[in-house]
Design a protein around this motif. Sequence first.
Motif, PDB file in Angstrom:
ATOM      1  N   PRO A  11       0.846  -1.196   0.000  1.00 57.02           N
ATOM      2  CA  PRO A  11       0.000   0.000   0.000  1.00 57.02           C
ATOM      3  C   PRO A  11       0.883   1.247   0.000  1.00 57.02           C
ATOM      4  N   CYS A  12       0.518   2.241  -0.806  1.00 59.24           N
ATOM      5  CA  CYS A  12       1.372   3.434  -0.895  1.00 59.24           C
ATOM      6  C   CYS A  12       0.532   4.696  -0.816  1.00 59.24           C
ATOM      7  N   TYR A  13       0.874   5.555   0.119  1.00 53.29           N
ATOM      8  CA  TYR A  13       0.213   6.852   0.200  1.00 53.29           C
ATOM      9  C   TYR A  13       1.292   7.922   0.316  1.00 53.29           C
ATOM     10  N   GLU A  15       4.238   8.147  -1.189  1.00 58.73           N
ATOM     11  CA  GLU A  15       5.485   7.438  -0.869  1.00 58.73           C
ATOM     12  C   GLU A  15       6.549   7.619  -1.955  1.00 58.73           C
ATOM     13  N   ASP A  50      -2.924   4.678  -2.882  1.00 53.27           N
ATOM     14  CA  ASP A  50      -4.122   5.044  -2.137  1.00 53.27           C
ATOM     15  C   ASP A  50      -4.372   6.553  -2.229  1.00 53.27           C
ATOM     16  N   ASN A  79      -7.956   8.948  -1.518  1.00 55.63           N
ATOM     17  CA  ASN A  79      -7.415   8.219  -0.363  1.00 55.63           C
ATOM     18  C   ASN A  79      -8.531   7.481   0.386  1.00 55.63           C
ATOM     19  N   ASN A  82      -5.344   2.814   4.466  1.00 54.38           N
ATOM     20  CA  ASN A  82      -4.413   1.705   4.268  1.00 54.38           C
ATOM     21  C   ASN A  82      -5.083   0.316   4.269  1.00 54.38           C
ATOM     22  N   ASP A 105       4.789  -2.827   4.057  1.00 55.60           N
ATOM     23  CA  ASP A 105       4.682  -1.373   3.906  1.00 55.60           C
ATOM     24  C   ASP A 105       5.686  -0.834   2.899  1.00 55.60           C
ATOM     25  N   ALA A 106       5.309   0.263   2.240  1.00 53.29           N
ATOM     26  CA  ALA A 106       6.153   0.853   1.202  1.00 53.29           C
ATOM     27  C   ALA A 106       7.474   1.386   1.751  1.00 53.29           C
ATOM     28  N   ASP A 107       7.494   1.755   3.041  1.00 53.56           N
ATOM     29  CA  ASP A 107       8.725   2.317   3.604  1.00 53.56           C
ATOM     30  C   ASP A 107       9.754   1.224   3.948  1.00 53.56           C
ATOM     31  N   GLN A 109       9.993  -0.614   6.419  1.00 51.16           N
ATOM     32  CA  GLN A 109      10.435  -0.677   7.817  1.00 51.16           C
ATOM     33  C   GLN A 109      10.462  -2.125   8.267  1.00 51.16           C
ATOM     34  N   ARG A 210      12.205   4.470   9.437  1.00 50.49           N
ATOM     35  CA  ARG A 210      11.663   4.968   8.184  1.00 50.49           C
ATOM     36  C   ARG A 210      12.700   5.902   7.573  1.00 50.49           C
ATOM     37  N   SER A 215       5.662   9.118   8.806  1.00 43.97           N
ATOM     38  CA  SER A 215       4.593   8.158   9.056  1.00 43.97           C
ATOM     39  C   SER A 215       3.269   8.785   8.635  1.00 43.97           C
ATOM     40  N   LYS A 216       2.425   7.971   7.990  1.00 45.66           N
ATOM     41  CA  LYS A 216       1.152   8.500   7.493  1.00 45.66           C
ATOM     42  C   LYS A 216       0.063   8.409   8.551  1.00 45.66           C
ATOM     43  N   PHE A 217       0.435   7.821   9.699  1.00 48.35           N
ATOM     44  CA  PHE A 217      -0.560   7.664  10.751  1.00 48.35           C
ATOM     45  C   PHE A 217      -0.372   8.692  11.843  1.00 48.35           C
TER      46      PHE A 217
END
Length: 319
Positions: A11-13, A15, A50, A79, A82, A105-107, A109, A210, A215-217
């Motif tokens: 999933p990518c938002y 990124e 996303d 969007n 995720n 995850d795209a990062d 991590q 990261r 972080s997107k959260f």
Amino acid sequence: MDKKKLAIVVPCYNEEESLKENIPVLKNTLDALIRRNVITDDSFICFVDDGSRDRTWRIVESAHKEDTKHVKGIMFTRNFGNQKALLSGLEYAHNRDVDCAITIDADLQQDESKIEEFINKYNEGYEIVYGIRKDRKTDGILKKFTSYAFYTFMNMMGARIVPNHSEYRLMSRKALDTLELYQERKLFLRGVFFDTGLKSDHVEFDVKKREHGDSKFTYMSLMKLAAEGITSFSVRPLRLIFYIGIIISLVSLLWGCWTAYRVFILGIHAHNHIDYYEIFEMFMSGLQMLCIGVIGEYVGQIIQEVKGRPRSIIEKELD
Ligand code: UDP
Ligand code: MG
């Protein structure tokens, strides 16, 4: 052991920075597994954009152009979050008859070099393999505490999830078949897979920092996720309200009897507990609001489910 057809769902938002570095890393991982005959040559990576506002989609498109066979993409109209991105990627993989799919995850991590361990577990007969964070060295004290609070609270409220597991996970075709049986609009994936009761194991991995982007959260979105997870898996909070109601009613009944005894039997009329009462009243109205809020969360969930709107809307697909 037969080679398996694998899909890696990412999933990518927003990124773009992570993807520039991580697409080659993921592709190398996939290529190495193909070369070593762990997975078939038609295995692929599926990036789900996303609703990013940066160049994420363009980067995915150009990676697809370079290698249409192994790089696929889905682009949402906006969007959707995720969970929806993961779900859409898993559906895409399922429709292409993969033996198993891994979400990451795209990062990056989550340590991508562990993918082979996931597949080994799958080959041993496990339908779901959870990635579990070994330690949280890269997290600050606050993040450590909030995630501890998150898992404890979720489990206390009856939404059973695997501790220290986020979305790094392998799912077999059977697990993906089972996922289709869960028809609700708001899917909390971690809870769903735990709920299936399918045979599962775990792989431990170290969390990396990261490297690019943020972080997107936010704490708000984590709270939303927790509320959704709890309301979709458990009615324990509603039962808790019921018990609180019973306890408070009993306490006030006893208090009433005590007051009546003082007034009618002992003849004491004056009471100088006024501050005490005010605080108690304030506490009670706060508690009532909280209880209404909890019920509201459930009502909100019902509305969302009854409307039956699409979970996400796809603008483009790269096949
Ligand atoms: N993500 C997404 N949609 C969103 C938010 C996040 O697809 O609305 C993706 C994000 O691009 C990343 C993954 O979900 O691949 C996890 O997000 P992030 O790394 O920001 O979360 P954290 O690791 O901080 O929990
Ligand atoms: Mg991350």
